[in-house]
Design a protein around this motif. Sequence first.
Motif, short mmCIF file in Angstrom:
data_model
loop_
_atom_site.label_atom_id
_atom_site.label_comp_id
_atom_site.label_asym_id
_atom_site.label_seq_id
_atom_site.Cartn_x
_atom_site.Cartn_y
_atom_site.Cartn_z
N MET A 49 0.93 -1.02 -0.07
CA MET A 49 0.68 -0.27 -0.49
C MET A 49 0.45 0.68 -0.24
N LEU A 50 2.53 1.52 0.77
CA LEU A 50 3.04 2.24 1.06
C LEU A 50 3.82 2.59 -0.19
N VAL A 51 4.40 1.46 -0.76
CA VAL A 51 5.60 1.80 -1.39
C VAL A 51 5.40 2.65 -3.19
N PRO A 52 3.79 2.23 -3.38
CA PRO A 52 3.32 2.96 -4.86
C PRO A 52 3.35 4.58 -4.67
N MET A 53 2.80 4.24 -3.27
CA MET A 53 1.75 5.42 -3.17
C MET A 53 3.68 6.42 -2.87
N MET A 54 5.03 5.79 -2.28
CA MET A 54 6.40 6.98 -2.06
C MET A 54 6.97 6.38 -3.18
N GLY A 55 5.94 5.96 -4.13
CA GLY A 55 7.05 6.39 -5.77
C GLY A 55 7.79 5.32 -6.60
N GLY A 56 7.54 3.83 -5.67
CA GLY A 56 8.47 2.73 -5.40
C GLY A 56 7.71 2.26 -6.59
N PHE A 119 11.34 7.90 -4.15
CA PHE A 119 10.68 7.40 -2.79
C PHE A 119 12.05 7.52 -2.27
N ILE A 120 12.91 7.25 -3.10
CA ILE A 120 14.48 7.18 -1.43
C ILE A 120 14.50 8.48 -0.94
#
Length: 520
Positions: A49-56, A119-120
């Motif tokens: 849920m979080l990683v795609p939101m962060m751009g990953g 993301f980073i």
Amino acid sequence: MAEISHPPMEQLQDLEYCIDSNPPWAETILLAFQNYILVLGTTVMIPSMLVPMMGGTDGDKIHVIQTLLFVSGINTLLQALFGTRLPTVVGGSFAFIIPIVYITRDSSLMRISDPHERFIQTMRAVQGALILASTIQIVLGYSQLWGMFSRFFSPLGMTPVIGLVGLGLFERGFPAVGNCVEIGIPVLLLIVGLSQYMKHYRPFKDIPIFERFPVLICVSIVWLYSVILTASGAYVNRPARTQDSCRTDRANLISSAPWFRFPYPFQWGAPTFDAGHTVAMMASVIVSMIETTGAFKAASRLAIATPPPAYVLSRGIGWQGIGVLLNGLFGTAIGSTVSVENVGLLGLTRVGSRRVVEISAGFMIFFAILGKFGAVFASIPFPIFAAMYCILFGLVASVGLSFLQFTNMNSMRNLIITGLALFLGISVPQYFNESLLTSGHGPVHTYAGWFNGFLNTIFLSPPTVGLIVAVLLDNTLDVEKSKKDRGMPWWVKFRTFRGDNRNEEFYTLPFNLNRFFPPT
């Protein structure tokens, strides 16, 4: 007719293995693997849920899942060895999502055009917030301040808190099952049928396999069924949401996972620190501390142990703070708390052995390093886990309600406190959640984002709202007159480590460390 009497019982009577007794080694290893399978649901869901939101990317997502699983294994081992020593699994916590979403939407990060670079940088900001916010838990734990505050707890005050630890997670139960009923409903029916109706049937001598391993059996059968449905094209023309929930090949975990990867601190680079991010994250740390306290109380009852005294509770909270610090150092994208579903599994299998949880921590670390093998199990569709949550979360809630036996529930005072705390504990977070979904922000919406994140996180947590209401009312309404009605004569002996002789058996540190860290 003979008088029917059900006197209060300090310990549950139908559990077969307590905290210090262990099943045979073969059973222990299978039970440990069952705990590992169960913790995968939250471990996969939160980064997904979080990683795609962060751009990953998918590759970033599997790396975060591996890191979270690795750190969860370490935190579980530390808690079982040096914390409360209860058989609790430590995993990712949904309590940290609101501040992380707030960090993700920070304007300075949103301006970064390259998704991977965003993301980073977002991950580094989350790491910095977790590292600084963890100091609250560490200080409250090791200074014994949380233990001092726990002196205001009573069986009446703790009932809504523990009950809401389970009931507050209702959204991750049947609503998630409904996303793919063809695999969710069979799991729900199977696990009830095997663990309850067939628990006395033993195809192998002296081994109640249906009662001990319902998760392994149900997951294996329905997971194979879902693989067949996916391979046969049953979901080809279905909506995207259905495919995401039902298909076993939708997450792209196996193809993205490396064969071998050893997570290490600062793998995403040096953390960055921001005061607003840290203050918002502090709310999540407070919430996770309250939820963890309720889970500890439930786990002690299901492991046939005494309620953890104030010193042990503070020690566990201190190590929980160390766990959040490790989450920040390694970059798991989320903080940690005690896994409620694994606490429920203690009751479902009737095994409260500490050794089982310690070995399950080994499985978590092992499969986190061997990425391909871990990704195979991580590809289990989430509705399978959600169906099991329906039973396990409910079991934890009922353990909380069992503390009412030590109180006078013919007292109108007690009825009002219990009912109000339970109702507001469900209703207030639901109001905040609906506001968040409809408007994109919670009811608290000022120009100070950190303030919004702090209050919205606090009031989105059912156990936290329940604790505020129950403990406040319980300690201000007719306190002196109601000591016996509140259950204090039974509870007071568990406040101190020396208050009950059994505490030494359950909570003494290993390797003779009590010589250097004597209980206070």
